[in-house]
Each structure stands twice: as C-alpha cells, then as structure tokens.
Design an enzyme around this catalytic site. Structure first.
Site, PDB file in Angstrom:
ATOM      1  N   ASP A 199      33.387  43.405  41.880  1.00 38.79           N
ATOM      2  CA  ASP A 199      32.617  43.756  40.689  1.00 38.79           C
ATOM      3  C   ASP A 199      32.991  42.745  39.610  1.00 38.79           C
ATOM      4  O   ASP A 199      33.965  42.910  38.881  1.00 38.79           O
ATOM      5  CB  ASP A 199      32.956  45.182  40.247  1.00 38.79           C
ATOM      6  CG  ASP A 199      32.147  45.637  39.036  1.00 38.79           C
ATOM      7  OD1 ASP A 199      31.576  44.784  38.340  1.00 38.79           O
ATOM      8  OD2 ASP A 199      32.112  46.857  38.774  1.00 38.79           O
ATOM      9  N   GLU A 213      42.775  49.814  34.327  1.00 43.21           N
ATOM     10  CA  GLU A 213      41.355  50.014  34.601  1.00 43.21           C
ATOM     11  C   GLU A 213      41.244  51.453  35.082  1.00 43.21           C
ATOM     12  O   GLU A 213      41.259  51.731  36.276  1.00 43.21           O
ATOM     13  CB  GLU A 213      40.861  49.004  35.633  1.00 43.21           C
ATOM     14  CG  GLU A 213      39.348  48.949  35.739  1.00 43.21           C
ATOM     15  CD  GLU A 213      38.791  50.019  36.663  1.00 43.21           C
ATOM     16  OE1 GLU A 213      38.574  51.161  36.194  1.00 43.21           O
ATOM     17  OE2 GLU A 213      38.587  49.707  37.839  1.00 43.21           O
ATOM     18  N   GLU A 218      37.761  61.582  37.873  1.00 42.26           N
ATOM     19  CA  GLU A 218      39.083  61.259  38.404  1.00 42.26           C
ATOM     20  C   GLU A 218      40.176  61.419  37.354  1.00 42.26           C
ATOM     21  O   GLU A 218      41.348  61.456  37.678  1.00 42.26           O
ATOM     22  CB  GLU A 218      39.154  59.859  39.033  1.00 42.26           C
ATOM     23  CG  GLU A 218      38.318  59.730  40.298  1.00 42.26           C
ATOM     24  CD  GLU A 218      38.416  58.356  40.932  1.00 42.26           C
ATOM     25  OE1 GLU A 218      38.871  57.418  40.251  1.00 42.26           O
ATOM     26  OE2 GLU A 218      38.046  58.245  42.108  1.00 42.26           O
ATOM     27  N   HIS A 262      30.047  48.556  39.772  1.00 45.19           N
ATOM     28  CA  HIS A 262      30.299  49.537  40.826  1.00 45.19           C
ATOM     29  C   HIS A 262      30.278  50.967  40.275  1.00 45.19           C
ATOM     30  O   HIS A 262      30.164  51.919  41.049  1.00 45.19           O
ATOM     31  CB  HIS A 262      31.635  49.255  41.527  1.00 45.19           C
ATOM     32  CG  HIS A 262      32.855  49.703  40.772  1.00 45.19           C
ATOM     33  ND1 HIS A 262      33.389  48.980  39.722  1.00 45.19           N
ATOM     34  CD2 HIS A 262      33.628  50.808  40.910  1.00 45.19           C
ATOM     35  CE1 HIS A 262      34.450  49.622  39.262  1.00 45.19           C
ATOM     36  NE2 HIS A 262      34.619  50.730  39.958  1.00 45.19           N
TER      37      HIS A 262
END
Length: 398
Positions: A96, A189, A198, A338
């Site tokens: 990405d 990230e 998440e 992504h």
C-alpha cells in the site's frame, strides 16, 4: 464485516471535488521534495504517491446493540495477534504505497524530528517504520511487536545491519518493560477499517501515557472520520436481496444479519450523492482512551437528484509536527488504500432531490464483549418532496 468481490482495483486520485466541513489543508504528492499547505478542504486533499505506479457530542454512549453472538465465546482478540503472524497481511500493507510512502516521507523529510532521539514503534510488524527511523538518524528505536512476526523483524534488522540501533521486543505494549524510562517519539500505524476497528488506538495511548516525554511527539497525531452517502442499487441487490431467493429457497432471515455487517470496499466516486461530513477529529497526542467512543451529528446534503442506498465512512490521517503538513486520505475521491472505505447499507432506499438533507447522528463504541470490534448506531431522517423516513439502524464491525 464483509468485502466486495473483485474490489482491489485502484482508483484515480482527484484533487478538486470533495466537500466537507473540517480543517482546510492540502497534502502534497508523497514523492515530491516538499509538502504544500493551502486553503483547499482536507477531503479535497489526497496523497498521490509513487507516480510511476501511481459539533461532536462526546462521552460514553449508552447504546444497547442486538446481541448476535450468543453462544460464541471466541473474540476478535483471540485471533488478532496471531493473524499478524502471517506474512500476507504485511505484504498487503507494505505494498500500500499511499500508506508506506507517506510514513517514509514523513520520516526522511523531517529528519530533524528523529536525529539523536529515542523512538518507540508500537505494533512494529516487519519493522519497516523502525528501519526508516534508524536511517533518519534516531539514536535508538524500540520496535514492539506481539505476534510471531517479531522473530522475522529481528532477522530483518540484523540482515540490514541495524541491530545496534533497533531493538525488537516481542510482547504486548501493556506487558513489556522498555530498557529506557522515556522515549522522545512514538510512531505507529494503528488505524483499522472504519479507523477504529481492531482498537489498537488504546495501545498507542497507553504507550504515550507511560513512556513519552512531556514534549514528545506522536506520529501520526491527528485522525478524522467522515461520512457521506452513495447510490449502490446494483450491489445492494446482490448482497442483501440475494437472500430472498437462494436457488429457489427463502433465506430472508439472514437479511437482518447481512444488513448489520458493514462492507469494506472501494467505492466509485461517481456513486457519491451528498457532501461529506466530518464526524470526529482525534488528537492522538492529547485524547483520552474513552474519547474513541462518541456520538456525532451529521447533515448530508444531496448534490443531485438520486437514490441513496448506503452511508460510507472513511478517514484522513495527518502528521502536523512535520516541517510542512503531511498525511493521506482513505476517501473515495483519493487513491485507493488497503483500508478502502466502509459501507453501511440502509434498510430504506431514500429518494432524494438536490438540496435536500439527511440529518442524523452516529454513535460509535467498542463492543463490550469484544473490545476490538466496533458497534455503530445510526439515527437518520429525511423529510423530502418524494421521501419521508426516520429510522435507527445498528451495525457491528467484527
């Protein structure tokens, strides 16, 4: 959380037509030497990289969501760290270029931030961000990774001759001990689908509160979540109405569950019917963990006569501590990443005329049972010439 088949096609970036309420900044191409800022809107601003390939209501929302997981004792946390042991997910993230080139440029073009500084890389994965930081002159980098990928990261660091600068630590941020009392920079990230899926953000905030010096830097330091609305009759029919007749059998009982499951997909910008509305901006350097739960109002105004089948959420990320502003957008008018976008299908088909507005609110909170999952409640209404509707819908990202 679903995915649309064949949805990996990259989109062409545009700079001119997004409209939303928010910070007015512009990101410059990631492989240019400088970074420009001007008065164009943030969602008009995209990061076109690698030219060769191309008022929020805060607090704890009290929302009761439909429990669709009775009898399921497995949580997303059970699978989360192990999933990051597989190289495929890291390959996808590394390829990405919007994501990875932005981080590379932030680090390489702002070496004054990193030189002789101690850096903590939260959720290091393969260690790519740590490698960038080491090359930028960091005194030392502590790369923390909980999955088995930490073993590979150690080998990668050794192979590239940076073992004297980078220390890979295997374990959870909440459980490890660093060899130092404080760090100057935290880089991570952490963003997931819908920005918050998440829930790795809380791990970054934990590290910030425990190890970052008082005048330290968090990278990235700003993240903003947006909402827009689209026409999507063809695919909604394929995804939702499909259950009405499956090889001659009525399976419509599944439709309710299908409606509750957001779809991660790349949206064609021509499908967009309304403006984009800023739901929330998070300042990672200052926010409290509970701030990731919120209720935000929105107003989406139709820019043409059309039908609306879904809301679409996306996010922008900013690195405001750089010499000049840098960042990227995951919006449908920017180059595909992504993360794609998150599509939330509506029970109603809204017939909307140009200038009419959908008003409502979105409540976002981690699932009480599985904190890495996200519960979403959307209240919306339209009082138009050809459509009057008011509804509450629940969604669950898992």
């Amino acid at each position: 959380m679903g995915r649309r088949k064949g949805s990996n096609t990259a989109q062409t970036s545009t700079n001119s037509s997004n409209q939303f309420e928010g910070t007015k900044i512009r990101f410059q191409d990631a492989d240019d030497d400088g970074v420009a800022t001007d008065n164009s809107n943030l969602d008009e601003s995209i990061l076109a990289v690698d030219k060769a390939t191309e008022d929020v209501s805060m607090g704890e929302p009290d929302v009761s969501f439909v429990d669709s997981d009775a009898g399921d004792d497995k949580t997303s946390a059970d699978y989360y760290f192990d999933s990051y042991s597989h190289f495929g997910i890291h390959e996808e993230m590394l390829k990405d270029v919007v994501r990875t080139k932005t981080y590379q440029n932030v680090i390489y073009q702002n070496k004054f931030l990193f030189q002789n500084k101690v850096v903590l890389d939260v959720g290091a994965g393969t260690g790519i961000l740590s490698l960038f930081c080491a090359k930028a002159g960091a005194a030392h980098v502590y790369a923390v990774e909980c999955s088995h990928m930490a073993d590979m990261a150690k080998q990668i660091v050794e192979t590239n001759g940076l073992s004297d600068v980078i220390t890979v630590l295997k374990g959870k941020i909440e459980e490890i001990e660093l060899p130092v009392a404080k760090v100057d920079i935290i880089i991570s990230e952490w963003m997931g689908y819908f920005l918050l899926f998440e829930n790795m953000l809380n791990t970054v905030l934990y590290a910030r509160d425990k190890w970052l010096v008082n005048d330290g830097v968090v990278l990235p330091d700003k993240a903003s979540l947006y909402l827009t609305a689209i026409e999507d009759a063809e695919y909604k029919d394929d995804k939702i109405e499909f259950w009405n007749n499956v090889y001659g059998f009525d399976m419509s009982c599944i439709k309710k569950q299908a409606m509750m499951e957001p779809l991660v997909d790349t949206v064609d910008q021509n499908q967009i019917v309304t403006n984009s509305h800023l739901l929330k901006t998070m300042d990672i350097s200052k926010m409290a963990p509970g701030d990731a739960s919120f209720t935000a109002s929105f107003k989406l105004v139709a820019q043409r006569d059309d039908y609306i089948h879904a809301f679409v959420a996306y996010f922008d990320v900013s690195f405001t501590k750089c010499h000049k502003l840098m960042g990227f957008s995951t919006g449908p008018k920017s180059r595909a990443t992504h993360w794609k976008q998150t599509v939330l299908y509506l029970e109603d088909v809204l017939t909307i005329c140009e200038g009419e507005a959908i008003v409502g609110s979105m409540t976002v909170a981690p699932n009480k049972k599985n904190p890495r999952d996200v519960d979403i409640m959307v209240k919306y209404s339209l009082s138009g010439r050809r459509c009057v509707v008011s509804r509450v819908q629940f969604f669950k990202m898992r």
